[in-house]
Scaffold this active site. Structure first.
Site, PDB file in Angstrom:
ATOM      1  N   ARG A  53       0.840  -1.206   0.000  1.00  0.00           N
ATOM      2  CA  ARG A  53       0.000   0.000   0.000  1.00  0.00           C
ATOM      3  C   ARG A  53       0.867   1.245   0.000  1.00  0.00           C
ATOM      4  O   ARG A  53       1.993   1.230   0.540  1.00  0.00           O
ATOM      5  CB  ARG A  53      -0.918  -0.001   1.223  1.00  0.00           C
ATOM      6  CG  ARG A  53      -1.942  -1.120   1.221  1.00  0.00           C
ATOM      7  CD  ARG A  53      -2.938  -0.933   2.347  1.00  0.00           C
ATOM      8  NE  ARG A  53      -3.839   0.160   2.074  1.00  0.00           N
ATOM      9  CZ  ARG A  53      -5.126   0.025   1.723  1.00  0.00           C
ATOM     10  NH1 ARG A  53      -5.678  -1.154   1.638  1.00  0.00           N
ATOM     11  NH2 ARG A  53      -5.860   1.087   1.481  1.00  0.00           N
ATOM     12  N   ARG A  57       1.190   0.533   5.376  1.00  0.00           N
ATOM     13  CA  ARG A  57       0.660   0.223   6.708  1.00  0.00           C
ATOM     14  C   ARG A  57       0.984  -1.196   7.151  1.00  0.00           C
ATOM     15  O   ARG A  57       0.995  -1.484   8.327  1.00  0.00           O
ATOM     16  CB  ARG A  57      -0.844   0.476   6.770  1.00  0.00           C
ATOM     17  CG  ARG A  57      -1.650  -0.515   5.980  1.00  0.00           C
ATOM     18  CD  ARG A  57      -3.122  -0.298   6.199  1.00  0.00           C
ATOM     19  NE  ARG A  57      -3.578   0.945   5.616  1.00  0.00           N
ATOM     20  CZ  ARG A  57      -4.856   1.182   5.282  1.00  0.00           C
ATOM     21  NH1 ARG A  57      -5.767   0.262   5.517  1.00  0.00           N
ATOM     22  NH2 ARG A  57      -5.211   2.307   4.737  1.00  0.00           N
ATOM     23  N   GLU A 159     -10.211 -10.447 -10.950  1.00  0.00           N
ATOM     24  CA  GLU A 159     -10.495 -11.013  -9.628  1.00  0.00           C
ATOM     25  C   GLU A 159     -11.820 -10.404  -9.200  1.00  0.00           C
ATOM     26  O   GLU A 159     -11.935  -9.178  -9.032  1.00  0.00           O
ATOM     27  CB  GLU A 159      -9.388 -10.684  -8.619  1.00  0.00           C
ATOM     28  CG  GLU A 159      -9.723 -11.268  -7.238  1.00  0.00           C
ATOM     29  CD  GLU A 159      -8.561 -11.244  -6.260  1.00  0.00           C
ATOM     30  OE1 GLU A 159      -7.388 -11.391  -6.682  1.00  0.00           O
ATOM     31  OE2 GLU A 159      -8.818 -11.083  -5.051  1.00  0.00           O
TER      32      GLU A 159
END
Ligand code: PXP
Length: 248
Positions: A53, A57, A159
């Site tokens: 990310r 994080r 997906e």
């Protein structure tokens, strides 16, 4: 073809960062997501998924490099379409890249990519990823317009975002399952290959098996959570055994 299981190891890194985020050497302390990935592979995972990310994080840049070096199966790099992240993806040359929308304020990836609004930017990135040999998947909601756009963008895979299905109850859940079924059929007709993920767990995954043409499920939170009580190898083996029941 048996249904493959991709294990998302982001939350092993979440646990590490909860204690060590301010430590520049945090990559060297526990739990190590790369060690977790190797256990998951040994227990039957067909691939490892990790989301780098923009706010870092959980997964860090070095985790991605170490995963690429260490995995025996394949690395599926989940990524937002941000220049800095694309540059890393091109350097790493992951086997697969799954492009996802990314919003800094979300707890997890909340909706699918909007391939129509971001068509030009996605087209440029997909071309670059293909040029380094990476197989591209687009994480989209089960929506016919998004599926058409994914085909036009020449992604190999979509997906399907299963979050709405996983969160729904009653009639809404049946409707969400129907959307997934119809989307998988349309994608298959258009020559796209179909994966699915988000919010899948040991309770709801069998219900998802009504969806045809699935090749791979990417599952993170449920497996890492179960691992706290059963150990990671058992948690992966139990999900893999469920995947082996898939017949469509
Ligand atoms: N697939 C994609 C594209 C995702 O963004 C995520 C969440 O990181 C997952 C699968 C795994 O979701 P969960 O942690 O809910 O299993």
């Amino acid at each position: 073809m048996p249904l493959r299981l991709g294990v998302n190891i982001d939350h092993a890194a979440t646990l590490r960062q909860a204690r060590y985020a301010r430590d520049p050497e945090s990559i060297l302390v526990e739990p190590d997501p790369v060690a977790a990935a190797l256990i998951a592979e040994k227990a039957g995972a067909n691939g490892i998924t990790a989301h780098l990310r923009e706010d870092r994080r959980h997964i860090q840049d070095r985790d991605i490099l170490r995963l690429k070096e260490s995995l025996q199966t394949k690395l599926n790099l989940e990524m937002g379409n941000a220049p800095e992240i694309v540059a890393i993806a091109l350097q790493v040359r992951a086997h697969d890249a799954c492009l996802v929308p990314e919003n800094r304020n979300e707890v997890t990836t909340e909706g699918g990519l909007d391939c129509l609004t971001h068509y030009a930017a996605l087209n440029a990135t997909i071309g670059q990823l293909h040029a380094v040999g990476t197989v591209v998947s687009l994480f989209i909601d089960p929506d016919p317009d998004q599926i058409q756009a994914a085909r036009d963008l020449k992604a190999e895979y979509i997906e399907l975002h299963t979050g709405a299905f996983a969160n729904a109850t009653g009639d809404t859940r049946a409707q969400e399952l129907k959307r997934l079924i119809e989307s998988a059929k349309l994608a298959h007709q258009l020559g796209l290959r179909v994966n699915a993920g988000h919010g899948l767990n040991y309770q709801n995954v069998r219900e998802l098996f009504a969806v045809p043409h699935l090749e791979e499920l990417n599952i993170g939170h449920a497996i890492i959570s179960r691992a706290l009580t059963t150990g990671l190898a058992t948690a992966v083996k139990e999900m893999k055994a469920l995947c082996e029941e898939y017949r469509l």
